[in-house]
Design a protein around this motif. Structure first.
Motif, short mmCIF file in Angstrom:
data_model
loop_
_atom_site.label_atom_id
_atom_site.label_comp_id
_atom_site.label_asym_id
_atom_site.label_seq_id
_atom_site.Cartn_x
_atom_site.Cartn_y
_atom_site.Cartn_z
N LEU A 59 0.88 -1.13 -0.05
CA LEU A 59 -0.24 -0.02 0.02
C LEU A 59 0.95 1.40 -0.16
O LEU A 59 0.61 2.22 -0.61
N LEU A 60 1.82 1.16 0.53
CA LEU A 60 2.81 2.22 0.75
C LEU A 60 3.46 2.31 -0.51
O LEU A 60 3.61 3.94 -1.24
N GLU A 61 3.78 1.36 -1.26
CA GLU A 61 4.37 1.69 -2.76
C GLU A 61 3.42 2.23 -3.71
O GLU A 61 3.46 3.01 -4.32
N LEU A 62 1.92 1.44 -3.51
CA LEU A 62 0.92 2.28 -4.51
C LEU A 62 0.58 3.72 -4.10
O LEU A 62 0.46 4.37 -5.17
N ILE A 63 0.60 3.98 -2.86
CA ILE A 63 0.07 5.19 -2.71
C ILE A 63 1.27 6.17 -2.96
O ILE A 63 1.10 7.45 -3.61
N GLY A 64 2.52 5.83 -2.91
CA GLY A 64 3.50 6.73 -3.44
C GLY A 64 3.77 6.83 -4.66
O GLY A 64 3.96 7.88 -5.37
N THR A 65 3.20 5.92 -5.72
CA THR A 65 3.34 6.20 -7.00
C THR A 65 1.92 6.94 -7.30
O THR A 65 2.17 7.36 -8.56
N ARG A 66 0.94 6.82 -6.76
CA ARG A 66 -0.15 7.72 -7.09
C ARG A 66 0.04 9.01 -6.89
O ARG A 66 -0.83 10.03 -7.29
#
Length: 197
Positions: free
Chosen positions: A189-196
């Motif tokens: 989730l941290l990766e996904l939020i970071g890419t958004r």
């Protein structure tokens, strides 16, 4: 400098064009010998997976059918699709890392309750077994035979305890897996939020 193969192909095409003038589509593919083939009937099944081109009656390419993906490419595409689906589900479940922490706390509390109840039941069975064994010992000290029903009850309690101990180990393993799963969800989730952002 024009390659000899290109001259042969152009010559062959110019010779075939009048014969194929009535055809609406031509199919161009490479056969097993590496020769480029034009066919108005279609592409033989054994060459379809290698890709081909569809030409109109003027010899212009109107559609390109790419080669089928290799087994490795297919595995990668399936893995990418599964990852995208998993990511979409993760984003539906949690909007922040705090949501993951709250879900983790709820799940671990639930599992701790189940483990605690099983451990309480195990202790109760041990107490019952100790009482029955005390009764059996009293019978032996008095010089009497231990009744069969008493021996059967003790054996049943031992079997129940063994089953509960297996359950407790399974619940504890489930707790470890839940912790690992929530940690992975949190990291992803941290990766996904970071890419958004």
């Amino acid at each position: 400098m024009v390659k000899p193969g290109a001259i042969r192909f152009t010559l062959l095409f110019s010779l075939l064009l009048p014969a194929l003038a009535g055809a609406t589509e031509l199919y161009r593919y490479v056969n097993a010998k590496g020769v480029t083939v034009l066919d108005r009937l279609g592409v033989p099944p054994e060459y379809i997976s290698k890709g081909y081109e569809v030409l109109n009656d003027q010899g212009r390419v109107v559609k390109v059918i790419p080669p089928a993906p290799s087994a490795e490419e297919m595995r990668r595409q399936l893995a990418d699709k599964a990852r995208a689906s998993s990511d979409a589900q993760l984003l539906r479940l949690y909007s922040t890392v705090d949501d993951v922490d709250r879900a983790k706390a709820r799940k671990l509390t639930e599992l701790d309750g189940v483990i605690s109840a099983a451990q309480g039941n195990l202790q109760l069975l041990r107490t019952q077994q100790a009482n029955l064994q005390s009764q059996a010992a009293d019978q032996e000290r008095a010089g009497r035979q231990v009744p069969e029903h008493l021996v059967a009850q003790i054996d049943n309690l031992k079997a129940e305890q063994a089953g509960l101990q297996k359950d407790i180990l399974r619940y504890q393993e489930g707790r470890k897996q839940a912790e690992a799963s929530f940690a992975a969800d949190q990291a992803r989730l941290l990766e996904l939020i970071g890419t958004r952002r």
